[in-house]
Scaffold this active site. Structure first.
Site, short mmCIF file in Angstrom:
data_model
loop_
_atom_site.label_atom_id
_atom_site.label_comp_id
_atom_site.label_asym_id
_atom_site.label_seq_id
_atom_site.Cartn_x
_atom_site.Cartn_y
_atom_site.Cartn_z
N ALA A 95 27.12 33.25 20.84
CA ALA A 95 26.91 34.60 20.29
C ALA A 95 27.88 35.61 20.91
O ALA A 95 28.20 35.49 22.10
CB ALA A 95 25.47 35.03 20.53
N LYS A 129 34.50 33.86 19.29
CA LYS A 129 35.30 32.68 19.63
C LYS A 129 34.99 31.52 18.70
O LYS A 129 35.87 30.72 18.38
CB LYS A 129 35.06 32.29 21.09
N CYS A 154 34.14 37.00 31.53
CA CYS A 154 34.71 38.35 31.44
C CYS A 154 34.36 39.13 32.71
O CYS A 154 33.87 40.25 32.64
CB CYS A 154 34.22 39.07 30.20
#
Length: 594
Positions: free
Chosen positions: A308, A312, A510
């Site tokens: 989700a 990607k 990230c």
């Protein structure tokens, strides 16, 4: 090495002793009270947990980490658009977007501009146009839309009427969004529709109990003078000004809609909300590169473990020309629906979605022995799956929450109590909770057999300390980052079992935290001798961190070893590329019998 570790431990202790009484409120109150131009500016600074701050100083050095912290408070000065090449082309998308964003000129520069020239911007063919196609080989379908900032906003000579928004709302506004009413926290008295208002942000502060929160209740009236309890907390946290679309009472009465139409922004960036749906997807450049690092091939079977919202997943499907099978999983019912919606918008048929906890991705041995279906699912309630048309699936259908409607006994109206109204407003502001669903059909999986995928992408849930703009980082601690790392290792253990020998695992996050990045690579290579790091293409990120760190409790966190740093990609938010903080590692799986 031992001496260096002792010094680090000592510095941790000294820092802790010297910052026991640290308070963000005290920090703001010690700022100059007689400098109005500085007050109506955007000059935030991140306040880190003291031990975590020292950890990052050790990893990056003082100057480098100072630049990273400053960069995190700013948005990237461009938007990155991934074109759905199965439906359109970069040139066609630019022509469609041109009339929609023609009011921005990248030639506008700010007197505050102090960053190096972005090498991605060198591909601009027309300096007056905000559009450019990416010139990195293989990424020609990526379009950059350039913005500008930071800008000095003229708020006028007299103190303006003000609106304070939540931190999350402000971060969205800095990226180009409008101010929506759920994000409005406080407002000056007598604001009317059409008034020009200055917009500032309420950043979480630490209370006496050690918890973090916004020091005001929604609906607070701002006095606009130094006697205002929240006057000094707003210094240097003004993100622009705009036109009030509702009166003060309207902003706190309705639950949705635009509260302030932003006209003058500190950062001038575009919003692509509802534009060219199915043709484009707004995505950070490192995320696009992570999909390329996986190097998916047509006809392969690929697993996206924490898929989700599907960015990607759909990028991988397009690289495969929608030929093959992509299994996209997430533990959240609503998030699986988001993946389904995005795949449908882009016209992709090779993506199959399941609700599945990543920690349970490998099905149990007894399920493998009793089931013939490759997804280890079983049937319940005799419901037929729409994707596979197979009885070996468990389907979850959740009805949407009904908050209003008609009732024959009340002449077509349903009474909504004030408590329900407030609950609905919180729901609109914060999104659905764990036990709430927008409704829809989701297949639940019990996992997959070992060695059943050619490639696995594990874009792991993380501390997200690389996302920008970021105005708050105080809640994260050394302990919370370690917990993230433990969770990611358990997920990686699942990924290793699911990839066949000769297959590929791509791990990405990230965050700027080495404990979730380089330390995971060290764990993987030490535990699984048949794994090896592989080169990535394209490679535009920087090298990883080499070395280790010992904490005051004696725990040693190992990072990369010399020679390994060039086989990973670390995207630094303070680098000229101006991306989010991101990390990518690619592993090749050898023979598991060795």
């Amino acid at each position: 090495m031992k001496k260096g570790r002792e010094l680090l431990v000592g510095s941790y202790r000294r820092l802790h002793q010297n910052t026991i009484h640290f308070s963000p409120t005290h920090f703001y109150q010690t700022m100059s009270h007689s400098d109005p131009p500085n007050r109506y500016s955007y000059s935030p600074s991140l306040h880190w947990n003291p031990q975590l701050h020292q950890y990052f100083l050790n990893a990056y050095g003082a100057d480098h980490f100072s630049r990273i912290s400053a960069a995190l408070t700013r948005p990237s000065r461009y938007s990155c658009i991934r074109v759905n090449t199965l439906r359109s082309a970069a040139d066609a998308v630019i022509e469609k977007l041109r009339p929609l964003v023609s009011n921005v000129s990248v030639a506008v520069q700010s007197e505050f501009e102090d960053v190096e020239s972005n090498p991605l911007k060198e591909c601009l063919e027309d300096a007056s146009s905000p559009f450019s196609k990416c010139k990195i080989p293989g990424l020609e379908y990526v379009v950059f839309v350039w913005g500008s900032g930071p800008h000095r906003v003229d708020y006028g000579e007299a103190p303006p009427k003000e609106v304070i928004v939540s931190r999350k709302c402000a971060e969205a506004v800095l990226r180009g969004a409008q101010v929506y009413v759920p994000g409005v926290m406080a407002c000056s008295a007598h604001v009317e529709k059409g008034d020009t208002v200055a917009v500032s942000v309420a950043v979480e502060q630490q209370g006496a109990d050690g918890g973090w929160g916004i020091p005001m209740t929604r609906g607070t009236v701002l006095q606009g003078s130094e006697t205002d309890a929240y006057y000094f907390e707003r210094n240097g946290l003004y993100i622009g000004q705009g036109t009030a679309m509702l009166s003060r009472s309207g902003m706190f009465r309705v639950s949705e809609g635009v509260g302030v139409d932003m006209k003058d922004r500190v950062y001038d960036l575009h919003s692509f909300h509802n534009l060219l749906e199915g043709e484009i997807f707004l995505q950070n450049l490192p995320s696009i590169i992570a999909a390329h690092a996986l190097d998916p091939q047509r006809g392969e079977r690929i697993l996206d473990m924490c898929a989700a919202p599907g960015g990607k997943t759909t990028a991988i499907a397009i690289l495969m020309k929608d030929e093959g099978e992509i299994i996209a999983t997430d533990r959240s019912h609503n998030k699986v629906l988001d993946i389904q919606k995005l795949a449908a918008e882009m016209g992709l048929s090779c993506i199959k979605t399941f609700k599945l906890d990543a920690l349970k991705s490998v099905c149990r041995r007894d399920d493998i022995d009793t089931l013939t279906d490759p997804c280890c699912n079983n049937a319940k309630n005799d419901v037929t799956n729409q994707v596979f048309d197979s009885p070996n699936l468990e389907v979850e259908i959740v009805s949407p929450i009904v908050t209003e409607g008609k009732d024959e006994k009340t002449n077509g109206r349903v009474y909504v109590s004030r408590a329900d109204a407030r609950k609905n407003m919180r729901r609109a502001r914060n999104g659905p909770g764990r036990n709430q669903s927008v409704g829809g059909r989701v297949d639940r999986s019990k996992g997959f057999p070992p060695d059943s995928f050619d490639r696995v992408l594990l874009d792991a849930p993380c501390s997200a300390l690389g996302l920008r703009p970021r105005l708050f980082a105080g809640e994260e601690t050394i302990e919370s980052l370690r917990n993230h790392a433990k969770y990611q290792r358990r997920m990686f253990d699942q990924a290793v079992q699911l990839v066949r020998p000769g297959g590929v695992i791509v791990y990405s996050t990230c965050t700027i935290n080495p404990g979730e990045n380089e330390a995971l690579v060290r764990y993987a290579l030490d535990k699984y001798k048949y794994l090896s790091l592989a080169p990535q293409h394209p490679r535009i990120g920087g090298p990883g961190l080499v070395g280790s760190c010992e904490f005051p409790d004696g725990y040693v966190e190992e990072w990369l070893r010399p020679g390994e740093e060039e086989l990973v990609q670390r995207f630094d938010p303070s680098s000229p590329l101006d991306t989010i903080g991101f990390f990518i590692a690619k592993f090749v799986v050898g023979s598991k019998n060795t």
